[in-house]
Design an enzyme around this catalytic site. Sequence first.
Site, PDB file in Angstrom:
ATOM      1  N   LEU A   1     -91.209  17.562 -25.367  1.00 47.85           N
ATOM      2  CA  LEU A   1     -91.033  16.398 -26.228  1.00 47.85           C
ATOM      3  C   LEU A   1     -91.133  15.133 -25.384  1.00 47.85           C
ATOM      4  O   LEU A   1     -90.462  15.011 -24.352  1.00 47.85           O
ATOM      5  CB  LEU A   1     -89.688  16.446 -26.946  1.00 47.85           C
ATOM      6  CG  LEU A   1     -89.459  15.361 -28.005  1.00 47.85           C
ATOM      7  CD1 LEU A   1     -88.677  15.923 -29.195  1.00 47.85           C
ATOM      8  CD2 LEU A   1     -88.740  14.131 -27.443  1.00 47.85           C
ATOM      9  N   ILE A   2     -91.972  14.198 -25.832  1.00 50.37           N
ATOM     10  CA  ILE A   2     -92.227  12.962 -25.098  1.00 50.37           C
ATOM     11  C   ILE A   2     -91.815  11.776 -25.958  1.00 50.37           C
ATOM     12  O   ILE A   2     -92.255  11.658 -27.106  1.00 50.37           O
ATOM     13  CB  ILE A   2     -93.715  12.822 -24.732  1.00 50.37           C
ATOM     14  CG1 ILE A   2     -94.215  14.061 -24.000  1.00 50.37           C
ATOM     15  CG2 ILE A   2     -93.959  11.568 -23.903  1.00 50.37           C
ATOM     16  CD1 ILE A   2     -95.726  14.140 -23.884  1.00 50.37           C
TER      17      ILE A   2
ATOM     18  N   GLY B   1     -91.858   7.615 -26.648  1.00 48.34           N
ATOM     19  CA  GLY B   1     -92.758   6.501 -26.348  1.00 48.34           C
ATOM     20  C   GLY B   1     -94.178   6.951 -26.097  1.00 48.34           C
ATOM     21  O   GLY B   1     -94.846   6.468 -25.172  1.00 48.34           O
TER      22      GLY B   1
ATOM     23  N   SER C   1     -96.899   6.589 -28.005  1.00 49.88           N
ATOM     24  CA  SER C   1     -97.962   5.937 -28.771  1.00 49.88           C
ATOM     25  C   SER C   1     -98.945   5.157 -27.910  1.00 49.88           C
ATOM     26  O   SER C   1    -100.071   4.900 -28.332  1.00 49.88           O
ATOM     27  CB  SER C   1     -97.360   4.995 -29.824  1.00 49.88           C
ATOM     28  OG  SER C   1     -96.614   3.957 -29.199  1.00 49.88           O
TER      29      SER C   1
ATOM     30  N   GLY D   1     -99.989   3.698 -23.545  1.00 47.48           N
ATOM     31  CA  GLY D   1     -99.718   3.643 -22.113  1.00 47.48           C
ATOM     32  C   GLY D   1     -99.438   4.980 -21.473  1.00 47.48           C
ATOM     33  O   GLY D   1    -100.139   5.980 -21.701  1.00 47.48           O
ATOM     34  N   ILE D   2     -98.404   5.015 -20.641  1.00 48.50           N
ATOM     35  CA  ILE D   2     -98.074   6.218 -19.871  1.00 48.50           C
ATOM     36  C   ILE D   2     -97.728   7.373 -20.795  1.00 48.50           C
ATOM     37  O   ILE D   2     -98.161   8.507 -20.580  1.00 48.50           O
ATOM     38  CB  ILE D   2     -96.922   5.924 -18.892  1.00 48.50           C
ATOM     39  CG1 ILE D   2     -97.364   4.916 -17.824  1.00 48.50           C
ATOM     40  CG2 ILE D   2     -96.438   7.213 -18.234  1.00 48.50           C
ATOM     41  CD1 ILE D   2     -96.226   4.427 -16.938  1.00 48.50           C
ATOM     42  N   GLY D   3     -96.952   7.120 -21.835  1.00 49.10           N
ATOM     43  CA  GLY D   3     -96.542   8.187 -22.734  1.00 49.10           C
ATOM     44  C   GLY D   3     -97.717   8.866 -23.404  1.00 49.10           C
ATOM     45  O   GLY D   3     -97.770  10.101 -23.514  1.00 49.10           O
TER      46      GLY D   3
ATOM     47  N   SER E   1     -89.322   3.775 -12.377  1.00 49.56           N
ATOM     48  CA  SER E   1     -90.179   2.786 -11.736  1.00 49.56           C
ATOM     49  C   SER E   1     -89.735   2.650 -10.292  1.00 49.56           C
ATOM     50  O   SER E   1     -88.590   2.995  -9.955  1.00 49.56           O
ATOM     51  CB  SER E   1     -90.037   1.441 -12.464  1.00 49.56           C
ATOM     52  OG  SER E   1     -90.583   0.380 -11.700  1.00 49.56           O
TER      53      SER E   1
ATOM     54  N   TYR F   1     -85.395  -5.806 -16.093  1.00 50.69           N
ATOM     55  CA  TYR F   1     -86.067  -4.509 -16.154  1.00 50.69           C
ATOM     56  C   TYR F   1     -85.589  -3.631 -15.001  1.00 50.69           C
ATOM     57  O   TYR F   1     -85.237  -2.461 -15.191  1.00 50.69           O
ATOM     58  CB  TYR F   1     -87.576  -4.710 -16.091  1.00 50.69           C
ATOM     59  CG  TYR F   1     -88.383  -3.436 -15.992  1.00 50.69           C
ATOM     60  CD1 TYR F   1     -88.604  -2.648 -17.117  1.00 50.69           C
ATOM     61  CD2 TYR F   1     -88.946  -3.026 -14.783  1.00 50.69           C
ATOM     62  CE1 TYR F   1     -89.359  -1.478 -17.033  1.00 50.69           C
ATOM     63  CE2 TYR F   1     -89.700  -1.868 -14.692  1.00 50.69           C
ATOM     64  CZ  TYR F   1     -89.902  -1.103 -15.818  1.00 50.69           C
ATOM     65  OH  TYR F   1     -90.645   0.057 -15.733  1.00 50.69           O
TER      66      TYR F   1
END
Length: 255
Positions: free
Chosen positions: A5-6, A8, A10, A12-14, A125, A138
């Site tokens: 299960l991932i 985010g 939709s 970029g990285i996900g 990150s 961030y």
Amino acid sequence: MSSVLITGASKGIGRAIAEELAHRGHHVIATARRPEELDDLPVAQRLRLDVTDQASVDAAIGAAGEVDVLISNAGATVRGPLESIPLAEVDRLFQLNALGALRVAQAVLPAMRTRGDGRLVFVSSVQGRMVLPIIGPYGASKWALEALAETLAVEAGHFGVKVSIVQPGAVATGGAERAATFLADDDPYLPLYRQVGVLRGEVVTAEDVAVVVADTVENPAPPLRVPAGAPAERALAARKEAPEDVPFVPAGLDW
């Protein structure tokens, strides 16, 4: 193959992680706040999941079935000096980047603990181990995420749950360009803000990070922290070698 299960997923990285793991034959459950943005992903399931909403998390985990691997990727960033950035924005980042990740982990952990097996992979990150000015909120949320993840590695590791933290550097996803910025035209920190692009250094692709995440998922004995690419390795090595008694100033900063 694993059921993964991932969050985010939709963009970029996900999205890149979902495509990479699906290509490798895993049962991928892609989730996002707007599930219609997942329609073109070649995955087994597409679910709505807002990591900041407990009811949304509970519904998604209930619909997902057994989850072998959680990849906690949902996140956001902002730009602004700590002197003046709205605290509501800082709170929003912590709710999404740190507490949201913990909320989903709490939802999948009881079943993993009962089975004596499972994996939690947190996309962090390099800023989870170092700070960059103007991107401080961030970084602070990622430091919090890494503290939560390392604690889980101790607590849940006792029950057979493996925890890894993947640490990319700058990634070409457009996220930095989309980030809300909180500086006035006459802001005294504006000269510092103009250097942020230089501080990002060498950029890797979302697909590069996805390969590192997928390799981590498939590693029988994954390390706790996994730098994603050579730029991340260099940045983290520089931070580790720097003295701890003074603030760390990234190379190239003129301030």
